[in-house]
Design a protein around this motif. Structure first.
Motif, PDB file in Angstrom:
ATOM      1  N   UNK A   1      32.022  -7.165  94.189  1.00 24.80           N
ATOM      2  CA  UNK A   1      30.869  -6.797  93.371  1.00 24.80           C
ATOM      3  C   UNK A   1      31.120  -5.636  92.416  1.00 24.80           C
ATOM      4  N   UNK A   2      31.960  -5.869  91.404  1.00 26.41           N
ATOM      5  CA  UNK A   2      32.064  -4.857  90.359  1.00 26.41           C
ATOM      6  C   UNK A   2      31.516  -5.436  89.056  1.00 26.41           C
ATOM      7  N   UNK A   3      31.581  -4.666  87.993  1.00 20.66           N
ATOM      8  CA  UNK A   3      30.793  -5.063  86.839  1.00 20.66           C
ATOM      9  C   UNK A   3      31.279  -6.338  86.148  1.00 20.66           C
ATOM     10  N   UNK A   4      32.488  -6.782  86.467  1.00 17.81           N
ATOM     11  CA  UNK A   4      32.939  -8.045  85.889  1.00 17.81           C
ATOM     12  C   UNK A   4      32.811  -9.205  86.888  1.00 17.81           C
ATOM     13  N   UNK A   5      32.132  -8.941  88.003  1.00 18.79           N
ATOM     14  CA  UNK A   5      32.102  -9.936  89.079  1.00 18.79           C
ATOM     15  C   UNK A   5      31.535 -11.280  88.633  1.00 18.79           C
ATOM     16  N   UNK A   6      30.494 -11.220  87.818  1.00 18.80           N
ATOM     17  CA  UNK A   6      29.851 -12.474  87.429  1.00 18.80           C
ATOM     18  C   UNK A   6      30.556 -13.117  86.236  1.00 18.80           C
TER      19      UNK A   6
ATOM     20  N   UNK B   1      27.639 -20.895  99.879  1.00 20.69           N
ATOM     21  CA  UNK B   1      27.730 -19.494 100.266  1.00 20.69           C
ATOM     22  C   UNK B   1      28.440 -18.634  99.249  1.00 20.69           C
ATOM     23  N   UNK B   2      27.877 -17.447  99.040  1.00 17.15           N
ATOM     24  CA  UNK B   2      28.551 -16.449  98.204  1.00 17.15           C
ATOM     25  C   UNK B   2      28.730 -15.211  99.074  1.00 17.15           C
ATOM     26  N   UNK B   3      29.945 -14.695  99.072  1.00 20.25           N
ATOM     27  CA  UNK B   3      30.278 -13.615 100.008  1.00 20.25           C
ATOM     28  C   UNK B   3      30.754 -12.399  99.231  1.00 20.25           C
ATOM     29  N   UNK B   4      30.093 -11.266  99.439  1.00 22.07           N
ATOM     30  CA  UNK B   4      30.594 -10.037  98.833  1.00 22.07           C
ATOM     31  C   UNK B   4      31.714  -9.470  99.695  1.00 22.07           C
ATOM     32  N   UNK B   5      32.891  -9.346  99.088  1.00 24.34           N
ATOM     33  CA  UNK B   5      34.052  -8.824  99.800  1.00 24.34           C
ATOM     34  C   UNK B   5      34.456  -7.491  99.178  1.00 24.34           C
ATOM     35  N   UNK B   6      35.308  -6.763  99.856  1.00 23.06           N
ATOM     36  CA  UNK B   6      35.785  -5.464  99.359  1.00 23.06           C
ATOM     37  C   UNK B   6      34.600  -4.604  98.915  1.00 23.06           C
TER      38      UNK B   6
ATOM     39  N   UNK C   1      23.507  -3.358  91.735  1.00 19.36           N
ATOM     40  CA  UNK C   1      23.121  -3.976  90.460  1.00 19.36           C
ATOM     41  C   UNK C   1      23.667  -5.398  90.362  1.00 19.36           C
ATOM     42  N   UNK C   2      24.928  -5.564  90.751  1.00 13.04           N
ATOM     43  CA  UNK C   2      25.534  -6.898  90.715  1.00 13.04           C
ATOM     44  C   UNK C   2      24.758  -7.835  91.638  1.00 13.04           C
ATOM     45  N   UNK C   3      24.403  -7.296  92.809  1.00 16.11           N
ATOM     46  CA  UNK C   3      23.630  -8.073  93.776  1.00 16.11           C
ATOM     47  C   UNK C   3      22.326  -8.568  93.163  1.00 16.11           C
ATOM     48  N   UNK C   4      21.638  -7.662  92.482  1.00 13.69           N
ATOM     49  CA  UNK C   4      20.341  -8.010  91.864  1.00 13.69           C
ATOM     50  C   UNK C   4      20.521  -9.076  90.795  1.00 13.69           C
TER      51      UNK C   4
END
Ligand code: ADP
Ligand code: MG
Length: 289
Positions: A148-153, A178-183, A193-196
């Motif tokens: 989940x960093x700013x280029x994640x999407x 499923x979507x999994x936030x890693x690291x 913010x990425x989560x939202x």
């Protein structure tokens, strides 16, 4: 048998770490699990304690010579099997170039395993080439690990578009489940913010005839944990290497969520509308770019 492809065309987002440790957590919960290593880098193979020496049968033999998976996989732990990879697999893309039906070789061979396992987890290479297409054609589910960093999407649009194309042309049973936030860095605002953004995007897709219309963002966040980075070089899952660390805790929790997923999520789109093999799908407004 749940057949799950773990994909993201970006490298270093936690695909292999998730394939191996989720598989280990599920097998320790009593499920029969098989990992298919579809990355020529063979990191999942090494991580599960097998040296990819290029001599033992591997996924290369499965895809190129249609060798049955039962002759390729090996048991690596109680309830846990691995069909390994090696560097030979890097040539598969070229060798399969002229082969008719090259995207569905794995699907056809995996049918022989129906009932042999509760979970088949496919660890994919960071590309959307023929190896990943084989995984998407053989799978009924896709899990996407994201950092989940700013280029994640960024780049997820391409990934989702690919799942939509495969679902439309080859595998109508495919769903992103499923979507999994890693690291995951617990302290950063950015992750929230990425989560939202992602939640918002998924919300907009509910009800659309797309393979991710019921995708679940798992509540478990896989935190950054040094033990997770150490255990591959010992050829051990996190549960063998450091069973009480945060990394083990997180993958155990993720496995519980995966076990609890309902059949509605697992076969979402089919329940909403049966896809027409030849019909056009309606795309939701704007893929994430
Ligand atoms: P991918 O398969 O997507 O390329 P990996 O699972 O190999 O990604 O992870 C990339 C690197 O980050 C590896 O060195 C791995 O050990 C490390 N890593 C993955 N997840 C974590 C984590 N939660 N905490 C610390 N290191 C991690
Ligand atoms: Mg990997």
């Amino acid at each position: 048998m749940r057949r799950i492809a773990i994909i993201n065309q970006k490298g270093g987002v936690g695909k292999t770490t998730t394939a191996v440790n989720l598989a280990a957590a599920l097998s320790r919960a009593g499920q029969r699990v098989c990992v298919l290593d579809l990355d020529p880098q063979a990191h999942a193979t090494t991580h599960l304690g097998i040296e990819p020496d290029g001599k033992a049968p591997s996924m290369y033999d499965v895809l190129i010579d249609s060798k049955p998976l039962s002759e390729v996989r090996r048991q690596v732990e109680d309830h846990l099997w691995l069909a390994g990879s090696d560097i030979n697999l890097a040539a598969a893309e070229v060798e399969l170039a002229g082969v008719v039906g090259r995207e569905v070789i794995l699907r056809d061979l995996l049918q022989a395993d129906e009932g042999a396992f509760d979970y088949v987890l496919m660890d994919c290479a960071p590309s959307l080439g023929v190896l990943t297409l084989n995984a998407l054609s053989a799978a009924t589910e896709v899990f996407i690990p994201l950092q989940p960093h700013f280029l994640a999407l960024h780049g997820m649009g391409k990934l989702l578009e690919t799942t939509a194309l495969v679902a439309k042309r080859i595998n109508p049973l495919l769903n992103v489940t499923g979507i999994i936030f890693c690291l995951y860095e617990t302290s950063t605002k950015l992750a929230q913010e990425v989560e939202r953004d992602l939640e918002g995007y998924l919300e907009k897709s509910r009800g659309a005839s797309v393979p991710w219309n019921k995708a679940q963002l798992f509540q478990t966040r896989i935190r950054r944990n040094i033990k997770l980075a150490e255990c591959p070089s010992f050829g051990q899952s996190i549960f063998a290497y450091a069973p009480t660390c945060h990394g083990a805790e997180d993958y155990r929790a993720l496995a519980e969520e995966v076990l609890a997923q309902t059949p509605t999520v697992m076969s979402a789109r089919v329940a909403i509308s049966s896809p027409e093999p030849t019909g056009e799908r309606s795309e939701p407004a704007g893929y994430p770019k």
